[in-house]
Design a protein around this motif. Structure first.
Motif, PDB file in Angstrom:
ATOM      1  N   UNK A   1       0.852  -1.158   0.000  1.00  0.00           N
ATOM      2  CA  UNK A   1       0.000   0.000   0.000  1.00  0.00           C
ATOM      3  C   UNK A   1       0.901   1.223   0.000  1.00  0.00           C
ATOM      4  N   UNK A   2       0.649   2.127  -0.926  1.00  0.00           N
ATOM      5  CA  UNK A   2       1.418   3.368  -1.033  1.00  0.00           C
ATOM      6  C   UNK A   2       0.543   4.523  -0.551  1.00  0.00           C
ATOM      7  N   UNK A   3       1.067   5.321   0.378  1.00  0.00           N
ATOM      8  CA  UNK A   3       0.312   6.433   0.956  1.00  0.00           C
ATOM      9  C   UNK A   3       0.737   7.761   0.341  1.00  0.00           C
ATOM     10  N   UNK A   4      -0.236   8.631   0.145  1.00  0.00           N
ATOM     11  CA  UNK A   4       0.051   9.992  -0.266  1.00  0.00           C
ATOM     12  C   UNK A   4      -1.027  10.902   0.306  1.00  0.00           C
ATOM     13  N   UNK A  40       0.432  -1.814  13.710  1.00  0.00           N
ATOM     14  CA  UNK A  40      -0.178  -0.704  12.991  1.00  0.00           C
ATOM     15  C   UNK A  40       0.897   0.086  12.258  1.00  0.00           C
ATOM     16  N   UNK A  41       0.605   0.479  11.019  1.00  0.00           N
ATOM     17  CA  UNK A  41       1.469   1.363  10.248  1.00  0.00           C
ATOM     18  C   UNK A  41       0.753   2.679  10.050  1.00  0.00           C
ATOM     19  N   UNK A  42       1.418   3.757  10.449  1.00  0.00           N
ATOM     20  CA  UNK A  42       0.874   5.100  10.261  1.00  0.00           C
ATOM     21  C   UNK A  42       0.884   5.437   8.770  1.00  0.00           C
ATOM     22  N   UNK A  43      -0.143   6.126   8.291  1.00  0.00           N
ATOM     23  CA  UNK A  43      -0.148   6.531   6.884  1.00  0.00           C
ATOM     24  C   UNK A  43       0.743   7.758   6.662  1.00  0.00           C
ATOM     25  N   UNK A  44       2.035   7.534   6.498  1.00  0.00           N
ATOM     26  CA  UNK A  44       2.987   8.622   6.289  1.00  0.00           C
ATOM     27  C   UNK A  44       3.101   8.915   4.798  1.00  0.00           C
ATOM     28  N   UNK A  45       3.074  10.190   4.443  1.00  0.00           N
ATOM     29  CA  UNK A  45       3.156  10.595   3.036  1.00  0.00           C
ATOM     30  C   UNK A  45       4.385  10.002   2.354  1.00  0.00           C
ATOM     31  N   UNK A  47       5.130   6.913   1.520  1.00  0.00           N
ATOM     32  CA  UNK A  47       5.665   5.682   2.095  1.00  0.00           C
ATOM     33  C   UNK A  47       4.896   4.493   1.529  1.00  0.00           C
ATOM     34  N   UNK A  48       5.487   3.318   1.651  1.00  0.00           N
ATOM     35  CA  UNK A  48       4.862   2.112   1.113  1.00  0.00           C
ATOM     36  C   UNK A  48       4.988   0.986   2.135  1.00  0.00           C
ATOM     37  N   UNK A  49       3.977   0.141   2.197  1.00  0.00           N
ATOM     38  CA  UNK A  49       3.961  -1.012   3.095  1.00  0.00           C
ATOM     39  C   UNK A  49       3.642  -2.252   2.258  1.00  0.00           C
ATOM     40  N   UNK A  50       4.448  -3.303   2.419  1.00  0.00           N
ATOM     41  CA  UNK A  50       4.195  -4.578   1.760  1.00  0.00           C
ATOM     42  C   UNK A  50       3.799  -5.592   2.823  1.00  0.00           C
ATOM     43  N   UNK A  51       2.812  -6.416   2.522  1.00  0.00           N
ATOM     44  CA  UNK A  51       2.443  -7.517   3.409  1.00  0.00           C
ATOM     45  C   UNK A  51       1.787  -8.599   2.564  1.00  0.00           C
ATOM     46  N   UNK A  74      -5.154   9.195   1.283  1.00  0.00           N
ATOM     47  CA  UNK A  74      -5.193   8.519  -0.003  1.00  0.00           C
ATOM     48  C   UNK A  74      -4.185   7.379   0.002  1.00  0.00           C
ATOM     49  N   UNK A  75      -4.526   6.302  -0.682  1.00  0.00           N
ATOM     50  CA  UNK A  75      -3.634   5.155  -0.781  1.00  0.00           C
ATOM     51  C   UNK A  75      -3.854   4.471  -2.126  1.00  0.00           C
ATOM     52  N   UNK A  76      -2.788   3.921  -2.645  1.00  0.00           N
ATOM     53  CA  UNK A  76      -2.849   3.117  -3.858  1.00  0.00           C
ATOM     54  C   UNK A  76      -2.432   1.720  -3.446  1.00  0.00           C
ATOM     55  N   UNK A  77      -3.252   0.729  -3.794  1.00  0.00           N
ATOM     56  CA  UNK A  77      -2.863  -0.631  -3.442  1.00  0.00           C
ATOM     57  C   UNK A  77      -2.919  -1.523  -4.658  1.00  0.00           C
TER      58      UNK A  77
END
Length: 94
Positions: A1-4, A40-45, A47-51, A74-77
């Motif tokens: 998930x990519x946050x912006x 928990x992962x904070x939605x930081x501008x 940044x990306x999280x893989x799981x 906003x997030x792109x997954x």
């Protein structure tokens, strides 16, 4: 998930919660709820999280005091996949 999102963050919440195990929350043998742990992962501008796609996960509630669309989270997954082992090396297109 990519946050912006805008910075500083104009909203509250929206953390990605990924649970440690992907098992039923209710045990049939004991008939009791088992405790589960998570991260928990904070939605930081920017940044990306893989799981793993099989991991139980949720997005925590988001609060946007201004009620302005541009102030939202906003997030792109997407999913990274490979062909099934039986189909690897085949040039079959769907």
């Amino acid at each position: 998930m990519y946050y912006l999102h805008r910075t500083p963050r104009p909203f509250d919440g929206g953390e990605l919660r990924v649970f440690d195990v992907a098992l039923p929350l209710h045990t049939e043998t004991a008939g009791k709820w088992e405790e589960r742990t998570w991260r928990d992962w904070e939605p930081e501008h920017d940044s990306i999280v893989f799981f793993r796609p099989t991991a139980w996960h949720e997005v925590r509630p988001v609060g946007c005091p201004s009620k302005q669309h541009a102030d939202s989270r906003f997030a792109v997954n997407g999913w990274l996949c490979s062909p099934a082992p039986a189909n690897r090396g085949n040039d079959v297109s769907l």
